[in-house]
Write an enzyme that holds these catalytic residues in place. Structure first.
Site, PDB file in Angstrom:
ATOM      1  N   GLY A  69       9.903   3.374  12.417  1.00  0.00           N
ATOM      2  CA  GLY A  69       9.306   2.074  12.696  1.00  0.00           C
ATOM      3  C   GLY A  69       9.498   1.136  11.513  1.00  0.00           C
ATOM      4  CD1 TRP A  75       4.340   3.106   6.067  1.00  0.00           C
ATOM      5  CD2 TRP A  75       5.745   1.914   4.802  1.00  0.00           C
ATOM      6  NE1 TRP A  75       4.039   3.354   4.738  1.00  0.00           N
ATOM      7  CE2 TRP A  75       4.891   2.626   3.941  1.00  0.00           C
ATOM      8  CE3 TRP A  75       6.708   1.094   4.229  1.00  0.00           C
ATOM      9  CZ2 TRP A  75       4.972   2.575   2.559  1.00  0.00           C
ATOM     10  CZ3 TRP A  75       6.793   1.023   2.839  1.00  0.00           C
ATOM     11  CH2 TRP A  75       5.927   1.753   2.025  1.00  0.00           C
ATOM     12  N   GLY A  76       8.703   3.140   8.246  1.00  0.00           N
ATOM     13  CA  GLY A  76       9.677   4.208   8.064  1.00  0.00           C
ATOM     14  C   GLY A  76      11.052   3.681   7.700  1.00  0.00           C
ATOM     15  CB  ALA A 135       6.852  -2.514   6.255  1.00  0.00           C
ATOM     16  CE  LYS A 175      -4.427   0.051   5.245  1.00  0.00           C
ATOM     17  NZ  LYS A 175      -3.429  -0.800   5.944  1.00  0.00           N
ATOM     18  NE  ARG A 204       0.830  -2.109  12.930  1.00  0.00           N
ATOM     19  CZ  ARG A 204       1.577  -1.452  12.047  1.00  0.00           C
ATOM     20  NH1 ARG A 204       2.356  -2.129  11.233  1.00  0.00           N
ATOM     21  NH2 ARG A 204       1.541  -0.132  11.977  1.00  0.00           N
ATOM     22  CD  GLN A 236      -2.241   3.894  13.266  1.00  0.00           C
ATOM     23  OE1 GLN A 236      -3.009   4.839  13.253  1.00  0.00           O
ATOM     24  NE2 GLN A 236      -1.175   3.869  14.047  1.00  0.00           N
TER      25      GLN A 236
END
Length: 358
Positions: free
Chosen positions: A13, A15-16, A154, A205, A270, A299
Site C-alpha cells: 500500500g 506505506w509499504g 507516507a 494516536k 487520513r 485504522q
C-alpha cells in the site's frame, strides 16, 4: 563466504511502497545484503493491467503511491509465500485486520534465521486486554520481531521531506541492522528497547486523530483542537499504564512514535480527514473509507471500537471520557458536539514506568 541477507516486504500500500523506496536504495549500499528486494503485492487490475506487472515494468505503484518511482531492484511478487520464503528480514506492513490470515499463509515456509519488523499502526484490543502486532507475529511465526512507528505520513516521506521515526527492538545488535535498512538523510531513525511502547503509541494516536477530525469538521479552531490532542495524549498514557503495567516506558511517549506522531496524524493523516468528512457529510465511516481512501483502510475507527470494548468491560469508561465520546459518536450515533462531555479529568497522578538511566 556467508550467504547474503535478503529483504522481503509484505504489503504494497501507500506505506509499504514508501518503505520499499527506502529499503531498495539502502540495500545497494549494504555489502551483506542482496540487492533484490521482493515486495508482496495483493494482485489487482489497474487500467486492465496486473498491478505486479505495472510495478515491475514501470517501477511505480500507480494505485497506492502514484508519482514516485521505486528502485528497479524492488520486485513485485503476487504470492506471499514466494516473496517471503528466502528472506532473512521481513517487513510486515498491511492493515492490522488482515495480519493473521497473512501469517497463517506464510507459516512453515520461512527460513529458520528469519526475523521481522512490524510497520503496522494497530493492535488487537479486546475485553481481555491488548495484543500487539509483534506479539501476534512472534506467536504465529516463532521469530524475533521489532516494531517501527513514528510521525510518518507516507507521501511526505516519498517526497523525501525530513522526518523521524522510532524502531523498537529488544536486541541492540538487531536494532543496528534494522536501522541500516531504514535510515536515510531525510528519514532519521532512533532505536529504543521498548517494542510494545512503540506499537502502543502507533495504534492509539489514530483514535486521537479521529477526535481531532471531529473538531475540524465542527470548525472550532486550533485552540479546541490542541485541547483534544492534549487530553487524547494523556488518555493514551493512562491506557498504557492500565493495560501494560510496567512494560511501557514513559520516555517512549516523547519519541517520534509518541507525541510527534500524535501531532502529525491530528493535522495531516487520513483518520483526521475522514473524521472531518464524517461530521460535514453525515455519511458512515465505512462509506467514506470506500469513497476517499482508494482501497486503503481506516485504522482509527476500528481501534476506537476495540479500545472501548476494553475500557467498558473493565468498568473504567469514566477515566477515559474522550475515548468513550469518540466511540459513541462513531458507533452509537451521538452528535459530534458531545465530544466535550465529561472532559474535566485530573491526570496529575498518572505515572508510567521510569525510563532506564544511562
Amino acid at each position: 563466504m556467508a550467504p547474503l541477507n535478503k529483504v522481503c516486504i509484505l504489503g504494497s500500500g501507500n506505506w509499504g511502497s514508501t518503505a520499499a523506496r527506502i529499503i531498495g536504495g539502502n540495500v545497494r549500499k549494504l555489502p551483506n545484503f542482496d540487492d533484490t528486494v521482493k515486495i508482496w503485492v495483493y494482485e489487482e487490475l489497474v487500467g486492465g493491467k496486473k498491478l505486479t506487472e505495472i510495478i515491475n515494468t514501470q517501477h511505480e505503484n500507480v494505485k497506492y503511491l502514484p508519482g514516485h518511482k521505486l528502485p528497479d531492484n524492488v520486485v513485485a511478487v503476487p504470492d506471499a509465500i514466494e516473496a517471503a520464503k528466502d528472506a532473512t528480514h521481513i517487513v510486515v506492513v498491511i492493515p492490522h485486520q488482515f495480519i493473521q490470515h497473512l501469517l497463517d499463509t506464510i507459516h512453515g515456509h520461512l527460513l529458520p534465521s528469519a526475523r521481522a519488523i512490524s510497520l503496522i499502526k494497530g493492535m488487537a484490543i479486546s475485553s481481555q486486554g491488548m495484543t500487539t502486532m509483534t506479539q501476534i507475529i512472534h506467536r504465529t511465526l516463532a521469530i524475533p520481531v521489532a516494531s517501527l512507528s513514528g510521525a510518518n505520513i507516507a507521501n511526505e516521506i516519498a517526497e523525501e521531506k525530513y522526518c523521524e521515526t522510532t524502531i523498537g527492538c529488544s536486541e541492540p545488535d538487531e536494532a543496528i541492522v534494522w536501522r541500516s535498512l531504514f535510515n536515510t538523510p531525510y528519514f532519521q531513525v532512533n532505536c529504543v528497547g521498548d517494542v510494545i511502547g512503540v506499537e502502543f503509541c502507533g495504534a492509539l494516536k489514530n483514535v486521537v486523530a479521529v477526535g481531532a477530525g471531529f473538531i475540524d469538521g465542527l470548525g472550532l479552531g486550533n485552540n479546541t483542537k490542541a485541547a483534544i490532542i492534549r487530553i487524547g495524549f494523556l488518555e493514551m498514557r493512562r491506557l498504557a499504564m492500565h493495560i501494560s503495567g510496567a512494560r511501557i516506558q514513559d520516555s517512549t511517549f516523547m519519541e517520534s512514535c509518541g507525541m510527534a506522531d500524535v501531532i502529525t496524524t491530528c493535522y495531516g493523516g487520513r483518520n483526521r480527514r475522514l473524521a472531518e468528512e464524517f461530521v460535514k457529510t453525515g455519511k458512515p465511516m465505512s462509506q467514506l473509507e470506500q469513497e476517499l481512501l482508494n482501497g486503503q483502510k481506516l485504522q482509527g475507527y476500528l481501534t476506537a471500537g476495540e479500545v472501548y470494548s476494553y475500557i467498558d468491560s473493565s468498568g473504567i469508561t469514566d477515566h477515559f471520557p474522550l475515548f468513550t465520546n469518540i466511540y459513541e459518536i462513531c458507533y452509537e450515533g451521538k452528535p459530534p458536539s458531545t465530544i466535550f462531555d465529561g472532559l474535566n479529568v485530573d491526570f496529575s497522578r498518572d505515572t508510567l514506568t521510569p525510563s532506564p538511566t544511562t
